[in-house]
Design a protein around this motif. Sequence first.
Motif, PDB file in Angstrom:
ATOM      1  N   LEU A  19       4.460  -1.734  -1.061  1.00 23.30           N
ATOM      2  CA  LEU A  19       4.330  -0.490  -1.822  1.00 23.30           C
ATOM      3  C   LEU A  19       5.249  -0.513  -3.042  1.00 23.30           C
ATOM      4  O   LEU A  19       4.824  -0.171  -4.150  1.00 23.30           O
ATOM      5  CB  LEU A  19       4.648   0.709  -0.929  1.00 23.30           C
ATOM      6  CG  LEU A  19       3.554   1.098   0.052  1.00 23.30           C
ATOM      7  CD1 LEU A  19       4.087   2.035   1.126  1.00 23.30           C
ATOM      8  CD2 LEU A  19       2.389   1.732  -0.675  1.00 23.30           C
ATOM      9  N   SER A  22       3.931  -2.878  -5.640  1.00 16.97           N
ATOM     10  CA  SER A  22       2.772  -2.311  -6.317  1.00 16.97           C
ATOM     11  C   SER A  22       3.207  -1.292  -7.371  1.00 16.97           C
ATOM     12  O   SER A  22       2.658  -1.243  -8.472  1.00 16.97           O
ATOM     13  CB  SER A  22       1.842  -1.654  -5.293  1.00 16.97           C
ATOM     14  OG  SER A  22       0.706  -1.127  -5.915  1.00 16.97           O
ATOM     15  N   GLU A  56       4.836   4.971  -4.906  1.00 17.14           N
ATOM     16  CA  GLU A  56       4.860   3.579  -4.457  1.00 17.14           C
ATOM     17  C   GLU A  56       6.247   2.960  -4.590  1.00 17.14           C
ATOM     18  O   GLU A  56       6.761   2.376  -3.625  1.00 17.14           O
ATOM     19  CB  GLU A  56       3.842   2.748  -5.234  1.00 17.14           C
ATOM     20  CG  GLU A  56       2.423   3.030  -4.833  1.00 17.14           C
ATOM     21  CD  GLU A  56       1.418   2.164  -5.564  1.00 17.14           C
ATOM     22  OE1 GLU A  56       0.321   1.973  -5.018  1.00 17.14           O
ATOM     23  OE2 GLU A  56       1.715   1.666  -6.669  1.00 17.14           O
ATOM     24  N   LEU A  76       3.438   9.019   1.764  1.00 17.63           N
ATOM     25  CA  LEU A  76       2.821   7.726   1.467  1.00 17.63           C
ATOM     26  C   LEU A  76       1.501   7.548   2.221  1.00 17.63           C
ATOM     27  O   LEU A  76       0.559   6.951   1.694  1.00 17.63           O
ATOM     28  CB  LEU A  76       3.787   6.585   1.791  1.00 17.63           C
ATOM     29  CG  LEU A  76       4.940   6.416   0.806  1.00 17.63           C
ATOM     30  CD1 LEU A  76       5.972   5.434   1.355  1.00 17.63           C
ATOM     31  CD2 LEU A  76       4.428   5.952  -0.549  1.00 17.63           C
ATOM     32  N   CYS A  80      -1.895   6.735   0.400  1.00 17.18           N
ATOM     33  CA  CYS A  80      -2.715   5.556   0.735  1.00 17.18           C
ATOM     34  C   CYS A  80      -4.146   5.946   1.066  1.00 17.18           C
ATOM     35  O   CYS A  80      -5.100   5.294   0.632  1.00 17.18           O
ATOM     36  CB  CYS A  80      -2.101   4.783   1.906  1.00 17.18           C
ATOM     37  SG  CYS A  80      -0.640   3.838   1.474  1.00 17.18           S
ATOM     38  N   THR A  83      -5.873   7.087  -2.131  1.00 18.81           N
ATOM     39  CA  THR A  83      -6.164   5.910  -2.950  1.00 18.81           C
ATOM     40  C   THR A  83      -7.375   5.170  -2.406  1.00 18.81           C
ATOM     41  O   THR A  83      -8.231   4.717  -3.175  1.00 18.81           O
ATOM     42  CB  THR A  83      -4.937   4.975  -2.997  1.00 18.81           C
ATOM     43  OG1 THR A  83      -3.840   5.698  -3.552  1.00 18.81           O
ATOM     44  CG2 THR A  83      -5.195   3.750  -3.839  1.00 18.81           C
ATOM     45  N   ASN A 103      -5.828   0.049   2.892  1.00 20.18           N
ATOM     46  CA  ASN A 103      -5.139   1.313   2.639  1.00 20.18           C
ATOM     47  C   ASN A 103      -5.154   2.218   3.867  1.00 20.18           C
ATOM     48  O   ASN A 103      -4.164   2.885   4.159  1.00 20.18           O
ATOM     49  CB  ASN A 103      -5.764   2.024   1.432  1.00 20.18           C
ATOM     50  CG  ASN A 103      -5.269   1.459   0.132  1.00 20.18           C
ATOM     51  OD1 ASN A 103      -5.054   0.264   0.008  1.00 20.18           O
ATOM     52  ND2 ASN A 103      -5.099   2.305  -0.851  1.00 20.18           N
ATOM     53  N   MET A 106      -2.607   0.869   6.272  1.00 18.91           N
ATOM     54  CA  MET A 106      -1.252   1.220   5.839  1.00 18.91           C
ATOM     55  C   MET A 106      -0.961   2.683   6.161  1.00 18.91           C
ATOM     56  O   MET A 106       0.143   3.013   6.626  1.00 18.91           O
ATOM     57  CB  MET A 106      -1.071   0.947   4.348  1.00 18.91           C
ATOM     58  CG  MET A 106      -0.987  -0.531   4.037  1.00 18.91           C
ATOM     59  SD  MET A 106      -0.864  -0.892   2.283  1.00 18.91           S
ATOM     60  CE  MET A 106       0.652  -0.100   1.844  1.00 18.91           C
ATOM     61  N   ALA A 107      -1.939   3.556   5.943  1.00 18.30           N
ATOM     62  CA  ALA A 107      -1.757   4.967   6.278  1.00 18.30           C
ATOM     63  C   ALA A 107      -1.477   5.117   7.772  1.00 18.30           C
ATOM     64  O   ALA A 107      -0.597   5.890   8.174  1.00 18.30           O
ATOM     65  CB  ALA A 107      -2.981   5.781   5.864  1.00 18.30           C
TER      66      ALA A 107
END
Length: 141
Positions: A19, A22, A56, A76, A80, A83, A103, A106-107
């Motif tokens: 993150l 990025s 990020e 976040l 994610c 996004t 994504n 990651m969430a």
Amino acid sequence: MDSTRYLAFAGRLLIGLPLAMSGLGKLAAYGPTTAMIAAAGLPVPPLAFAVAVALELGGGLLLIAVYQARPVAIALAVFCFATAISFHGNFADKNQMIHFLKNVMMAGGLLQIAAFGAGRFSLDNRFSKDREAAAKAVPAH
């Protein structure tokens, strides 16, 4: 010795570093990033750029340092997921589907951090112990 005590730190590092990287990448590519935001149809690309970089880069670093882990992880996770929906919704493109799923995963990991906390090696844990010690040191009236 408990071999799992480092897992929370490793997990935070493995989510926080990509993150933060990025966010740094976006910071170094203002024009292309705002163009991509505009192409996705999001309003006010400069503001969306600032929010993305702050979340990020700042959120990634806070997650690694583990300061306010639960609210940072929730913010976040929402970012994610948003996004994934905003930029990676073209499932006819296999690459976009992979990014969408990345994504979402990651969430999910971030929600685990929000649910179970920072773990042993964290500023949150350290500050929590300091508050408990201070509370015990104050005599009851």
